[in-house]
Enzyme design. Structure first.
Site, PDB file in Angstrom:
ATOM      1  N   ASN A   9       0.876  -1.166   0.000  1.00  0.00           N
ATOM      2  CA  ASN A   9       0.000   0.000   0.000  1.00  0.00           C
ATOM      3  C   ASN A   9       0.914   1.216   0.000  1.00  0.00           C
ATOM      4  O   ASN A   9       1.528   1.556   1.005  1.00  0.00           O
ATOM      5  CB  ASN A   9      -0.873  -0.034   1.256  1.00  0.00           C
ATOM      6  CG  ASN A   9      -1.880   1.102   1.298  1.00  0.00           C
ATOM      7  OD1 ASN A   9      -1.842   2.014   0.463  1.00  0.00           O
ATOM      8  ND2 ASN A   9      -2.771   1.054   2.269  1.00  0.00           N
ATOM      9  N   ARG A  90      -2.635  -2.196  -3.435  1.00  0.00           N
ATOM     10  CA  ARG A  90      -3.874  -1.455  -3.164  1.00  0.00           C
ATOM     11  C   ARG A  90      -3.859  -0.188  -4.010  1.00  0.00           C
ATOM     12  O   ARG A  90      -2.941   0.626  -3.901  1.00  0.00           O
ATOM     13  CB  ARG A  90      -3.951  -1.089  -1.688  1.00  0.00           C
ATOM     14  CG  ARG A  90      -5.193  -0.298  -1.387  1.00  0.00           C
ATOM     15  CD  ARG A  90      -5.308   0.051   0.078  1.00  0.00           C
ATOM     16  NE  ARG A  90      -6.561   0.727   0.300  1.00  0.00           N
ATOM     17  CZ  ARG A  90      -6.712   1.837   1.013  1.00  0.00           C
ATOM     18  NH1 ARG A  90      -5.677   2.380   1.600  1.00  0.00           N
ATOM     19  NH2 ARG A  90      -7.894   2.385   1.154  1.00  0.00           N
ATOM     20  N   HIS A 179     -12.900   2.468   0.036  1.00  0.00           N
ATOM     21  CA  HIS A 179     -12.858   1.474   1.121  1.00  0.00           C
ATOM     22  C   HIS A 179     -13.634   0.216   0.715  1.00  0.00           C
ATOM     23  O   HIS A 179     -14.107  -0.531   1.572  1.00  0.00           O
ATOM     24  CB  HIS A 179     -13.498   2.000   2.430  1.00  0.00           C
ATOM     25  CG  HIS A 179     -12.734   3.085   3.108  1.00  0.00           C
ATOM     26  ND1 HIS A 179     -13.351   4.085   3.826  1.00  0.00           N
ATOM     27  CD2 HIS A 179     -11.407   3.318   3.214  1.00  0.00           C
ATOM     28  CE1 HIS A 179     -12.450   4.892   4.332  1.00  0.00           C
ATOM     29  NE2 HIS A 179     -11.251   4.458   3.982  1.00  0.00           N
ATOM     30  N   HIS A 207     -17.265   1.831   8.379  1.00  0.00           N
ATOM     31  CA  HIS A 207     -15.795   1.765   8.394  1.00  0.00           C
ATOM     32  C   HIS A 207     -15.297   3.088   8.966  1.00  0.00           C
ATOM     33  O   HIS A 207     -15.298   4.121   8.292  1.00  0.00           O
ATOM     34  CB  HIS A 207     -15.276   1.549   6.964  1.00  0.00           C
ATOM     35  CG  HIS A 207     -13.776   1.556   6.858  1.00  0.00           C
ATOM     36  ND1 HIS A 207     -13.035   0.440   6.532  1.00  0.00           N
ATOM     37  CD2 HIS A 207     -12.870   2.542   7.060  1.00  0.00           C
ATOM     38  CE1 HIS A 207     -11.743   0.737   6.534  1.00  0.00           C
ATOM     39  NE2 HIS A 207     -11.615   2.013   6.848  1.00  0.00           N
ATOM     40  N   LEU A 208     -14.927   3.049  10.241  1.00  0.00           N
ATOM     41  CA  LEU A 208     -14.547   4.276  10.940  1.00  0.00           C
ATOM     42  C   LEU A 208     -13.069   4.201  11.316  1.00  0.00           C
ATOM     43  O   LEU A 208     -12.698   3.639  12.343  1.00  0.00           O
ATOM     44  CB  LEU A 208     -15.401   4.457  12.206  1.00  0.00           C
ATOM     45  CG  LEU A 208     -16.917   4.343  12.026  1.00  0.00           C
ATOM     46  CD1 LEU A 208     -17.636   4.476  13.370  1.00  0.00           C
ATOM     47  CD2 LEU A 208     -17.428   5.384  11.035  1.00  0.00           C
ATOM     48  N   ASN A 210      -9.174   6.539  10.211  1.00  0.00           N
ATOM     49  CA  ASN A 210      -8.826   7.919   9.883  1.00  0.00           C
ATOM     50  C   ASN A 210      -9.650   8.406   8.707  1.00  0.00           C
ATOM     51  O   ASN A 210     -10.180   9.507   8.708  1.00  0.00           O
ATOM     52  CB  ASN A 210      -7.338   8.022   9.553  1.00  0.00           C
ATOM     53  CG  ASN A 210      -6.548   8.409  10.767  1.00  0.00           C
ATOM     54  OD1 ASN A 210      -7.067   9.079  11.662  1.00  0.00           O
ATOM     55  ND2 ASN A 210      -5.310   7.987  10.811  1.00  0.00           N
ATOM     56  N   ARG A 240     -10.397  14.966   6.980  1.00  0.00           N
ATOM     57  CA  ARG A 240     -11.235  15.352   5.834  1.00  0.00           C
ATOM     58  C   ARG A 240     -12.615  15.796   6.310  1.00  0.00           C
ATOM     59  O   ARG A 240     -13.159  15.214   7.253  1.00  0.00           O
ATOM     60  CB  ARG A 240     -11.410  14.165   4.880  1.00  0.00           C
ATOM     61  CG  ARG A 240     -10.219  13.927   3.990  1.00  0.00           C
ATOM     62  CD  ARG A 240     -10.390  12.663   3.160  1.00  0.00           C
ATOM     63  NE  ARG A 240      -9.409  11.673   3.540  1.00  0.00           N
ATOM     64  CZ  ARG A 240      -9.526  10.364   3.300  1.00  0.00           C
ATOM     65  NH1 ARG A 240     -10.581   9.888   2.695  1.00  0.00           N
ATOM     66  NH2 ARG A 240      -8.580   9.539   3.683  1.00  0.00           N
ATOM     67  N   GLY A 331     -13.972   2.271  14.841  1.00  0.00           N
ATOM     68  CA  GLY A 331     -15.107   1.348  14.940  1.00  0.00           C
ATOM     69  C   GLY A 331     -14.799   0.109  15.768  1.00  0.00           C
ATOM     70  O   GLY A 331     -15.644  -0.383  16.520  1.00  0.00           O
ATOM     71  N   ASN A 333     -12.412  -0.138  18.121  1.00  0.00           N
ATOM     72  CA  ASN A 333     -11.840   0.100  19.456  1.00  0.00           C
ATOM     73  C   ASN A 333     -12.597   1.069  20.345  1.00  0.00           C
ATOM     74  O   ASN A 333     -12.365   1.091  21.549  1.00  0.00           O
ATOM     75  CB  ASN A 333     -10.409   0.649  19.298  1.00  0.00           C
ATOM     76  CG  ASN A 333      -9.493  -0.373  18.670  1.00  0.00           C
ATOM     77  OD1 ASN A 333      -9.302  -1.453  19.219  1.00  0.00           O
ATOM     78  ND2 ASN A 333      -8.951  -0.046  17.510  1.00  0.00           N
ATOM     79  N   GLU A 383      -7.911  -5.527   5.092  1.00  0.00           N
ATOM     80  CA  GLU A 383      -7.853  -5.247   3.656  1.00  0.00           C
ATOM     81  C   GLU A 383      -6.719  -6.027   2.993  1.00  0.00           C
ATOM     82  O   GLU A 383      -6.842  -6.441   1.842  1.00  0.00           O
ATOM     83  CB  GLU A 383      -7.675  -3.743   3.436  1.00  0.00           C
ATOM     84  CG  GLU A 383      -8.954  -2.978   3.759  1.00  0.00           C
ATOM     85  CD  GLU A 383      -8.755  -1.485   3.949  1.00  0.00           C
ATOM     86  OE1 GLU A 383      -8.205  -1.107   4.995  1.00  0.00           O
ATOM     87  OE2 GLU A 383      -9.134  -0.711   3.065  1.00  0.00           O
TER      88      GLU A 383
END
Ligand code: AMP
Length: 395
Positions: A9, A90, A179, A207-208, A210, A240, A331, A333, A383
């Protein structure tokens, strides 16, 4: 020795790598080279219990990849012994045409370069990573796996912006979604966890991390997702903005005299949790709120408000949902985010079990109350594994 895939990646100043055995789901090793091109570069490798780190300038991505291989040698691991069968890359944006996992050749590279204007922050470093890896590992197939792929067949009503059709078509403007590898993997894992056929489930995946995005999935097929032409749309993210009135951009340009680069940087790097509260790490955000920091509180409130809006919207898009799943750094943790996202939704069929939600357990787990018609899950995303599996499927 089971087949192994090297998953890369490549970002503008970082290179993440992982060795994955897709058949068993085992991660043999992972690492990251950071701050490439700066004096303070660092490279790390985790191989079993062995953690190795090297500090000092790493000039470019090719040196970064070679440094990663040096670390393997230093750890006493011969890469030739690992049964490497492919390198999986990726790639954030596949545009309209690239969506299946694709074996990279010069023509694919040319196509990816053509797509760079659509994803100027993400695709050029991915292309660079692929070119470097092809030079360093010329005998292996290199396979590009696209973040947009899962959403390629999004229904037209969800994929289309309400704008001049000719203009949109000429400039390939649509909602692509990102994502996708994570949303697809997590929704499949959710079905497997519940022992239910994927085709039978309506799901909302949150999908939470960064970066953050939501998808609504009916029977395994996405019917909406919160990111659009770029990964800027939708939820509030680390840096963002997510959804913002396009009028704000015009106003900043015309009235505040900001240039396009400045506006882009502001929206991508200086907005979101960071723009509002000066901090992206939710552990710190919570601490600051505890100590009475009003900016952190506002950032958190805006984040949760937006998240709840999307959950409500996607409930309406789906009619009902069987599963809501939290994944990625926040999400997986942050129990408080999960609770605040779902508080008061019992009339809509979603009820958490406070005790299960607060449990420090890791791994895939159920966190909804027994009586909750909708099942709420936490499922760690992976991923790299999904990319490695996609590679194997191509081979
Ligand atoms: P990701 O992009 O999926 O790697 O997520 C990174 C983000 O996850 C970090 O910026 C933190 O905000 C968040 N995060 C990671 N660990 C925790 C934790 N234990 N509690 C709350 N948030 C966390």
């Amino acid at each position: 020795m089971s087949d192994t895939v090297l998953v890369l990646n490549s970002g503008s100043s970082s290179l993440k790598y992982q060795l994955v055995q897709p058949e068993t789901g085992t991660s043999l090793a992972h690492g990251i080279v950071e701050r490439i091109g700066e004096e303070s570069s660092s490279a790390t490798l985790t191989l079993g219990n062995n953690e190795i780190r090297r500090d000092g300038r790493i000039a470019d991505h090719e040196t970064a990849l070679r440094t990663a291989f040096d670390l393997f040698a230093e750890a006493g691991q011969n890469l030739d012994d690992l049964g490497l069968v492919a390198v999986g890359h990726r790639v954030v944006h596949g545009g309209q045409d690239l969506y299946r996992p694709t074996v990279v050749d010069d023509a694919v590279i040319a196509k990816l370069e053509e797509l760079s204007p659509l994803a100027p922050l993400h695709n050029p470093p991915a292309v660079l990573g692929i070119e470097v890896a092809r030079r360093v590992l010329p005998d292996l197939p290199h396979i590009a796996v696209f973040d947009t792929a899962f959403f390629h067949d999004l229904p037209a009503a969800a994929a289309t912006y309400a704008m001049d059709r000719e203009l949109a078509s000429r400039w390939k403007i649509r909602r692509y979604g990102f994502h996708g590898t994570s949303h697809q993997y997590v929704s499949q894992q959710a079905a497997a966890f519940l022992g239910a056929p994927l085709e039978s489930l309506n799901q909302i995946v949150l999908h939470l991390g960064n970066g953050a995005s939501v998808s609504a999935i009916a029977g395994g097929r996405p019917v909406d997702t919160s990111m659009g032409l770029t990964p800027m749309e939708g939820l509030v993210m680390g840096t963002r903005s997510g959804d913002i009135d396009p009028g704000v951009l015009v106003y900043l340009w015309r009235t505040a005299g900001m240039g396009v680069e400045e506006i882009e940087t502001m929206l991508n790097r200086h907005a979101g949790m960071y723009g509002l509260g000066g901090e992206i790490d939710f552990r710190v955000v919570h601490q600051r709120i505890e100590s009475g920091d009003e900016a952190a509180q506002l950032a958190y409130d805006v984040y949760i408000h937006r998240l709840r809006k999307y959950i409500g919207a996607y409930l309406a898009v789906l009619g009902h949902t069987d599963v809501v799943t939290f994944t990625a750094g926040v999400g997986e943790n942050d129990a408080q985010v999960r609770r605040d996202a779902l508080t008061g939704l019992a009339p809509l069929g979603i009820e958490l079990d406070e005790h299960l939600n607060e449990s420090p357990a890791r791994g895939a787990r159920l966190i909804s109350a027994d009586k909750s018609p909708t099942t709420v899950l936490v499922i760690p995303t992976n991923e790299e594994l999904a990319i490695a599996r996609a590679c194997l499927a191509v081979l």
